[in-house]
Design a protein around this motif. Sequence first.
Motif, PDB file in Angstrom:
ATOM      1  N   GLN A   1      13.858  21.963  29.779  1.00 45.30           N
ATOM      2  CA  GLN A   1      15.157  22.302  29.208  1.00 45.30           C
ATOM      3  C   GLN A   1      15.001  23.434  28.199  1.00 45.30           C
ATOM      4  OE1 GLN A   1      17.029  19.048  27.120  1.00 45.30           O
ATOM      5  NE2 GLN A   1      19.074  19.676  27.780  1.00 45.30           N
ATOM      6  N   TYR A   2      15.989  24.340  28.176  1.00 38.20           N
ATOM      7  CA  TYR A   2      15.911  25.471  27.247  1.00 38.20           C
ATOM      8  C   TYR A   2      17.318  25.826  26.772  1.00 38.20           C
ATOM      9  CZ  TYR A   2      17.679  28.535  30.946  1.00 38.20           C
ATOM     10  OH  TYR A   2      18.456  29.120  31.912  1.00 38.20           O
ATOM     11  N   ARG A   3      17.406  26.468  25.619  1.00 37.93           N
ATOM     12  CA  ARG A   3      18.678  26.914  25.055  1.00 37.93           C
ATOM     13  C   ARG A   3      19.047  28.284  25.632  1.00 37.93           C
ATOM     14  NH1 ARG A   3      21.590  25.499  20.577  1.00 37.93           N
ATOM     15  NH2 ARG A   3      20.972  23.423  21.330  1.00 37.93           N
ATOM     16  N   VAL A   4      20.237  28.381  26.190  1.00 43.06           N
ATOM     17  CA  VAL A   4      20.696  29.626  26.808  1.00 43.06           C
ATOM     18  C   VAL A   4      21.027  30.640  25.710  1.00 43.06           C
ATOM     19  CG1 VAL A   4      22.442  30.674  28.295  1.00 43.06           C
ATOM     20  CG2 VAL A   4      21.585  28.372  28.797  1.00 43.06           C
ATOM     21  N   ASP A   5      20.550  31.859  25.878  1.00 43.60           N
ATOM     22  CA  ASP A   5      20.790  32.915  24.896  1.00 43.60           C
ATOM     23  C   ASP A   5      22.267  33.308  24.870  1.00 43.60           C
ATOM     24  OD1 ASP A   5      18.089  32.976  24.302  1.00 43.60           O
ATOM     25  OD2 ASP A   5      17.660  34.544  25.774  1.00 43.60           O
ATOM     26  N   ASP A   6      22.719  33.718  23.697  1.00 44.57           N
ATOM     27  CA  ASP A   6      24.095  34.201  23.555  1.00 44.57           C
ATOM     28  C   ASP A   6      24.221  35.574  24.198  1.00 44.57           C
ATOM     29  OD1 ASP A   6      24.940  31.971  22.116  1.00 44.57           O
ATOM     30  OD2 ASP A   6      24.262  32.841  20.214  1.00 44.57           O
ATOM     31  N   PRO A   7      25.321  35.828  24.909  1.00 40.68           N
ATOM     32  CA  PRO A   7      25.507  37.161  25.499  1.00 40.68           C
ATOM     33  C   PRO A   7      25.815  38.193  24.417  1.00 40.68           C
ATOM     34  CG  PRO A   7      27.465  35.829  25.836  1.00 40.68           C
ATOM     35  CD  PRO A   7      26.445  34.918  25.227  1.00 40.68           C
ATOM     36  N   VAL A   8      25.451  39.414  24.665  1.00 38.12           N
ATOM     37  CA  VAL A   8      25.712  40.521  23.746  1.00 38.12           C
ATOM     38  C   VAL A   8      26.598  41.526  24.485  1.00 38.12           C
ATOM     39  CG1 VAL A   8      24.735  42.362  22.336  1.00 38.12           C
ATOM     40  CG2 VAL A   8      23.513  40.186  22.579  1.00 38.12           C
ATOM     41  N   TYR A   9      27.812  41.702  23.971  1.00 40.37           N
ATOM     42  CA  TYR A   9      28.743  42.642  24.572  1.00 40.37           C
ATOM     43  C   TYR A   9      28.640  43.993  23.863  1.00 40.37           C
ATOM     44  CZ  TYR A   9      30.777  38.408  26.542  1.00 40.37           C
ATOM     45  OH  TYR A   9      30.958  37.227  27.209  1.00 40.37           O
ATOM     46  N   HIS A  10      28.805  45.050  24.633  1.00 42.19           N
ATOM     47  CA  HIS A  10      28.743  46.405  24.088  1.00 42.19           C
ATOM     48  C   HIS A  10      29.982  47.182  24.514  1.00 42.19           C
ATOM     49  CE1 HIS A  10      24.462  45.348  23.695  1.00 42.19           C
ATOM     50  NE2 HIS A  10      24.428  46.262  22.733  1.00 42.19           N
ATOM     51  N   LYS A  11      30.428  48.046  23.634  1.00 41.28           N
ATOM     52  CA  LYS A  11      31.496  48.998  23.939  1.00 41.28           C
ATOM     53  C   LYS A  11      31.098  50.337  23.331  1.00 41.28           C
ATOM     54  CE  LYS A  11      36.431  49.944  23.430  1.00 41.28           C
ATOM     55  NZ  LYS A  11      37.727  49.474  22.874  1.00 41.28           N
ATOM     56  N   ASP A  12      30.972  51.331  24.176  1.00 45.68           N
ATOM     57  CA  ASP A  12      30.513  52.648  23.728  1.00 45.68           C
ATOM     58  C   ASP A  12      29.171  52.542  23.000  1.00 45.68           C
ATOM     59  OD1 ASP A  12      32.814  53.757  24.774  1.00 45.68           O
ATOM     60  OD2 ASP A  12      33.912  53.620  22.882  1.00 45.68           O
ATOM     61  N   LEU A  13      28.281  51.740  23.583  1.00 45.34           N
ATOM     62  CA  LEU A  13      26.913  51.562  23.093  1.00 45.34           C
ATOM     63  C   LEU A  13      26.848  50.853  21.734  1.00 45.34           C
ATOM     64  CD1 LEU A  13      25.361  55.031  24.066  1.00 45.34           C
ATOM     65  CD2 LEU A  13      25.443  52.914  25.410  1.00 45.34           C
ATOM     66  N   ARG A  14      27.928  50.211  21.313  1.00 43.16           N
ATOM     67  CA  ARG A  14      27.933  49.481  20.048  1.00 43.16           C
ATOM     68  C   ARG A  14      28.195  48.010  20.320  1.00 43.16           C
ATOM     69  NH1 ARG A  14      31.993  52.652  16.112  1.00 43.16           N
ATOM     70  NH2 ARG A  14      31.266  51.011  14.682  1.00 43.16           N
ATOM     71  N   ALA A  15      27.403  47.130  19.685  1.00 40.28           N
ATOM     72  CA  ALA A  15      27.580  45.694  19.869  1.00 40.28           C
ATOM     73  C   ALA A  15      28.939  45.273  19.328  1.00 40.28           C
ATOM     74  CB  ALA A  15      26.461  44.932  19.160  1.00 40.28           C
ATOM     75  N   VAL A  16      29.636  44.407  20.061  1.00 41.13           N
ATOM     76  CA  VAL A  16      30.995  44.021  19.696  1.00 41.13           C
ATOM     77  C   VAL A  16      31.254  42.598  20.159  1.00 41.13           C
ATOM     78  CG1 VAL A  16      31.967  44.918  21.855  1.00 41.13           C
ATOM     79  CG2 VAL A  16      33.430  44.739  19.837  1.00 41.13           C
ATOM     80  N   GLU A  17      32.150  41.909  19.465  1.00 42.26           N
ATOM     81  CA  GLU A  17      32.641  40.591  19.871  1.00 42.26           C
ATOM     82  C   GLU A  17      34.154  40.683  20.057  1.00 42.26           C
ATOM     83  OE1 GLU A  17      30.606  38.262  20.581  1.00 42.26           O
ATOM     84  OE2 GLU A  17      28.786  39.052  19.662  1.00 42.26           O
ATOM     85  N   TYR A  18      34.687  39.891  20.985  1.00 40.13           N
ATOM     86  CA  TYR A  18      36.108  39.937  21.305  1.00 40.13           C
ATOM     87  C   TYR A  18      36.774  38.622  20.912  1.00 40.13           C
ATOM     88  CZ  TYR A  18      35.002  44.036  24.143  1.00 40.13           C
ATOM     89  OH  TYR A  18      34.574  45.268  24.569  1.00 40.13           O
TER      90      TYR A  18
END
Length: 534
Positions: free
Chosen positions: A256-273
């Motif tokens: 069992q392992y912990r799933v990594d959080d996704p990292v979203y990008h917009k115009d090469l900058r990390a962002v959350e929605y």
Amino acid sequence: TVKMLPNDNKPEFNVVVNMPEGTALPVTANVVTRLSDELLKMPEVVALQSYTGTASPFNFNGLVRHTYLRDFAWQADIQVQLTAKGDRDRTSHELAVAARAALKPLADQLGARIEVVEMPPGPPVLQTMVAEIYGPDDATRRQVARDVERLFDQAENIVDADSYLQMPFDSWRFVIDREKASRLGVSVDTINRQLEMSLGGYRLGDVKDEHALEPRFIYLQMPLALRSEFGRLGQLPVPSASGAMIPLTTLGRFEQYRVDDPVYHKDLRAVEYVTGEVAGRLGAPIYGILEMESLLDDYTAPDGVRVDTNYIGPPTTSLQSALEWTGEWTVTYVTFRDMGIAFGVALILIYILVVGEFGNFRLPAIIMAPIPLTLIGIVPGHWLFGAPFTATSMIGFIALAGIIVRNSILLVDFSRQAVAEGMPVKDAVIHACATRTRPIIITALALMIGSSVILSDPIFEGMAISLMMGGMVSTLLTLVVIPLGCVKYAKAMQDVAHGETANGAPMPAAEPAPKPLHVSDSNGKGVIGTAKSA
């Protein structure tokens, strides 16, 4: 209210269901069944189609919302088909609001988040309210996103608050003992293929059907009950190079392992929605944004700053917490900005053309004065009909400017001709109003009657209101403002009528006004007409 376009009366809407990450497929299916049973209680619903753990067929709206990526076990969509709009009293928007009110308590009880998605009348967006969160690091950015989502829940005008953050959950994977597998003559590809065949990810081929438009693939998998038992999966036979069958557990172990959080990008900058829908009487995103601004005033980000908000572009830096308002707000802003610029250019061109016609700088200003007066009829007209001011309302406002200028030119030009014949300015203006009022009124009535045809259309209702109410009020005010302006600037009228421009330069003589002509018919009765001078 001011918004891009009103909600259209469509024959369908969607309900998007999001369970906590890691939820098993049967649990999600049971929740979807409960929600579907609640929807079927609405008499206007004629059919339902649910998609659990698989992506539903998507349209243009779904393409923007990325519904084709919703293929996890904890995601589901319910497509709701309604009766024809002529056979029901409530619009699809009213039914969507009623469905949200009925499903929200049940969804909260079952631990699900729902979004009632209507088909947009204009360009589709990710969601009506979208906050793009930027920050100095992943932890700060995600914490700000969670806090902004909580503020979305507190806002009165925002519903269906959600975010693209992933809740922590664990998954299972099979770790291969490469040394033992190599010693037994089993390759990694063979182990992966056997697992795919048992868990349903291996494609054997497709069904050959000449009448099928799309291929039908054949998948091999174990029953769902067996796939959930690691003890049974551990006995899965894996062929070796020598042909011997080796149990899967001999070649590795499940962990069992912990799933990594996704990292979203917009115009090469990390962002959350963070997303949400705007509901209620003030159903435009700008009102939800203003409410959120007041809530953000009392919030301090983890990095110790007030979250910087941006309306027309992303923040210049990600070194501190900031957000950009997008979604329907961006489309609304860009649309009204571009139409406003086009309207300004049109006014400048109209002014230049009228200056070229009359050779004076004051008379064109008088002629164009009734244009802003159309708002006296447009704004109360939208309030009277209970309609929002939309992009089509702005189009009607722009179109009305040309009609009003035409009426003004008729009055001013007729007055100029009379002054050129020697009539005093005041008498010339009165004579022009008495002569030209009837065709101006008939033109306004024709405009109002023609616009009333589209008054019942949800999309073009704003245009109809602008043309009807703005045309009626501005026509009446034109008959007052233009005469007063001509009398006020009588000197400019006389200069133009006598062939002088504002700089004293000569200009072409105006065509003389028609003279009244009195003739008698065969019975000796007088007939009044007009005749042009030779």
